[in-house]
Design an enzyme around this catalytic site. Structure first.
Site, short mmCIF file in Angstrom:
data_model
loop_
_atom_site.label_atom_id
_atom_site.label_comp_id
_atom_site.label_asym_id
_atom_site.label_seq_id
_atom_site.Cartn_x
_atom_site.Cartn_y
_atom_site.Cartn_z
N ASP A 112 0.84 -1.19 0.00
CA ASP A 112 0.00 0.00 0.00
C ASP A 112 0.88 1.25 0.00
O ASP A 112 2.04 1.20 0.42
CB ASP A 112 -0.89 0.02 1.25
CG ASP A 112 -1.90 -1.12 1.26
OD1 ASP A 112 -2.19 -1.65 0.17
OD2 ASP A 112 -2.38 -1.47 2.35
N LYS A 143 -4.46 1.89 -2.08
CA LYS A 143 -5.87 2.33 -2.15
C LYS A 143 -6.02 3.45 -1.12
O LYS A 143 -5.83 3.24 0.07
CB LYS A 143 -6.82 1.18 -1.84
CG LYS A 143 -6.71 0.01 -2.79
CD LYS A 143 -7.89 -0.94 -2.67
CE LYS A 143 -8.00 -1.56 -1.30
NZ LYS A 143 -6.89 -2.47 -1.00
N ILE A 201 -7.75 -6.09 10.22
CA ILE A 201 -8.60 -5.00 10.73
C ILE A 201 -8.73 -3.94 9.64
O ILE A 201 -7.78 -3.21 9.34
CB ILE A 201 -8.01 -4.40 12.03
CG1 ILE A 201 -7.99 -5.46 13.13
CG2 ILE A 201 -8.81 -3.17 12.46
CD1 ILE A 201 -7.49 -4.96 14.46
N MET A 242 -10.20 5.74 9.41
CA MET A 242 -10.60 6.38 8.15
C MET A 242 -11.70 7.41 8.38
O MET A 242 -12.69 7.46 7.65
CB MET A 242 -11.05 5.32 7.13
CG MET A 242 -10.00 4.26 6.86
SD MET A 242 -10.63 2.81 5.96
CE MET A 242 -11.58 2.00 7.25
#
Length: 492
Positions: A269, A291, A327, A406
């Site tokens: 990532d 992403k 998670i 997030m």
């Protein structure tokens, strides 16, 4: 004009560079070794010699508790015998080597002279001028033994190098090396020299570095031999989902480092730090498949297909994810896709951002009498908004600590919904960017989360903690914090 033809010529290999010391390995099994002294340093040398199979004769009028304990429990191999007297030159006769811990210079000189006359290699602890050899730091995966020397210049550096090597060598390597020793004669007899024998040992080495003991392949030597020999070149590889933690490379697990060192391809990532990638195998191909919300991203389906395709071509693929793969990392989808395709998959956990947040603030998420439970909650649905199906009544429990992942763009909505459900507007909250890397941090009441979110750097990942446990968290202002947030810090 035609150029003259040139015949192939043999080129001599480059000259070996200078060695400060020659690395050699003594075979001490069943041989007599002399050790003079009863200090803690002497006790460590005695245990080291005995672990190598030596019959260690210890000469000392007094011994320290460490030596006494060693003599009582014995060593891993060899034997230890205490002689309650000082040393004399004749004790060096027929010794394979001798070690002494002698403080006085004249005594060290006398010992060294006696050892030279007897032709015995000798070492006086902490006196390099009286040493024929030196002890280095040891990485023990016996029968694989690695010795590290800094020529006496930096022992602490040698120990640090040892620790780094130990993180890369799984303990099961010892079993594989013992197996290789046991099967070597049979392989020499059954496989012709050249490519067949080399191919077998290359497969063997690949298995040895996968972190699984050989016992997993069968209960007998014949079982293991058959399985290794039957594995075709280019067989199905495997995928390892690795948690890279919150960013700090020192928070990686040993198993994660070993996986990175064994990878053929790494799919990572764009939140993965350069420090983490520095620990990967140099020859491994690296592909960013990040992403990020609000940015151009790789489709999850494309990532799944790429992992599968690489593994089916025999590659060991490491899927490197920030935090913990299990998670909010979509690991479930990846595992299901790989298993349907017949690709074996392992998971190496990592430190998730919520735990790293608590550690960086010095806050216990379940501090007694303040919080009885903790929840990890996603703060963003596929739509970019708050999920519709969260248990807001449960999240508004004052004895629950909640970590929102997030949630940078939904901080204001989270605050409003919790207050609507009865949460006190003064409940402490924290908002941290790039946990574990000393980035921006804000502390204040949830009523001002919206204001703090407006002032954050939207390019950085954000995690939010809400609950009474954060009442004493420190604050590094994110922009100019609201006055009430400054008051909260002053009252803490």
């Amino acid at each position: 004009m035609l150029q003259p033809l040139r015949k192939p010529t043999e080129v001599e290999p480059g000259r070996l560079g200078r060695l400060a010391k020659l690395p050699v390995f003594f075979d001490l099994h069943g041989k007599r070794a002399v050790l003079i002294g009863g200090s803690p340093g002497a006790a460590w040398k005695a245990e080291l010699l005995a672990a190598a199979g030596a019959q260690v004769n210890v000469y000392a009028t007094e011994i320290c508790p460490e030596m006494e304990a060693l003599l009582a429990r014995g060593a891993a191999d060899g034997c230890l015998t205490l002689h309650r007297r000082g040393w004399t030159p004749e004790i060096l006769n027929d010794a394979a080597l001798a070690v002494a811990d002698l403080e006085e210079e004249d005594e060290a000189e006398a010992f060294a002279s006696a050892a030279r006359r007897s032709g015995v290699p000798m070492n006086v602890i902490d006196k390099p001028g009286y040493c024929d050899f030196q002890f280095g730091s040891v990485v023990n995966r016996s029968p694989v033994v690695i010795g590290i020397s800094t020529d006496g210049a930096a022992p602490i550096l040698g120990q640090a190098i040892r620790r780094r090597i130990e993180t890369l060598l799984h303990p099961s390597l010892s079993s594989w090396a013992s197996l290789a020793k046991a099967m070597r004669k049979r392989i020499m007899e059954q496989l012709p020299q050249g490519l067949p024998r080399r191919a077998f040992w290359e497969r063997f080495a690949d298995l040895a570095f996968q972190g699984r003991p050989p016992e997993n392949m069968g209960s007998s030597l014949d079982d293991v031999l058959r399985q290794i020999a039957s594995r075709p070149i280019g067989e199905v590889g495997r995928v390892t989902l690795v948690g890279a933690g919150p960013g700090d490379a020192e928070l990686l697990t040993l198993k994660a480092v070993r996986a990175l060192q064994a990878a053929d391809v790494i799919l990572f990532d764009d939140l993965i730090s350069e420090d983490v990638l520095e620990l990967a195998r140099r020859e491994a191909k690296r592909l960013m498949v990040g992403k990020r919300g609000g940015r151009a991203s790789c489709a999850q389906g494309d990532i799944n297909d790429l992992m599968t395709r690489l593994a089916l071509h025999g590659k060991h693929v490491v899927r490197l994810k920030s935090g913990d793969p299990m998670i909010f990392g979509r690991a479930g989808e990846e595992i299901e896709h790989l298993e349907r395709s017949g690709v074996p998959v392992d998971v190496v956990p990592g430190i998730t951002a919520g735990i790293a947040l608590a550690s960086s603030l010095g806050v216990s998420l379940t501090h007694r009498e303040v919080a009885q439970s903790v929840r990890f909650v996603t703060g963003c649905a596929k739509t970019g908004r708050l999920p519709d199906n969260l248990d807001w009544r449960g999240l508004a429990d004052p004895l629950t600590t909640t970590i929102f992942y997030m949630a940078g763009g939904t901080a204001g909505a989270i605050s409003a919904r919790l207050i609507k459900e009865g949460f006190s507007p003064d409940t402490p909250a924290v908002m941290v960017s790039n946990v574990s890397t000393d980035d921006e941090r804000w502390t204040g009441p949830i009523a001002e989360l919206d204001h703090a979110s407006d002032r954050r750097d939207p390019s950085k990942p954000v995690i939010i903690g809400i609950g009474r446990v954060f009442g004493r968290a420190g604050q590094v202002s994110l922009g100019s914090a609201p006055a009430s947030a400054q008051r909260l810090l002053a009252e803490a």
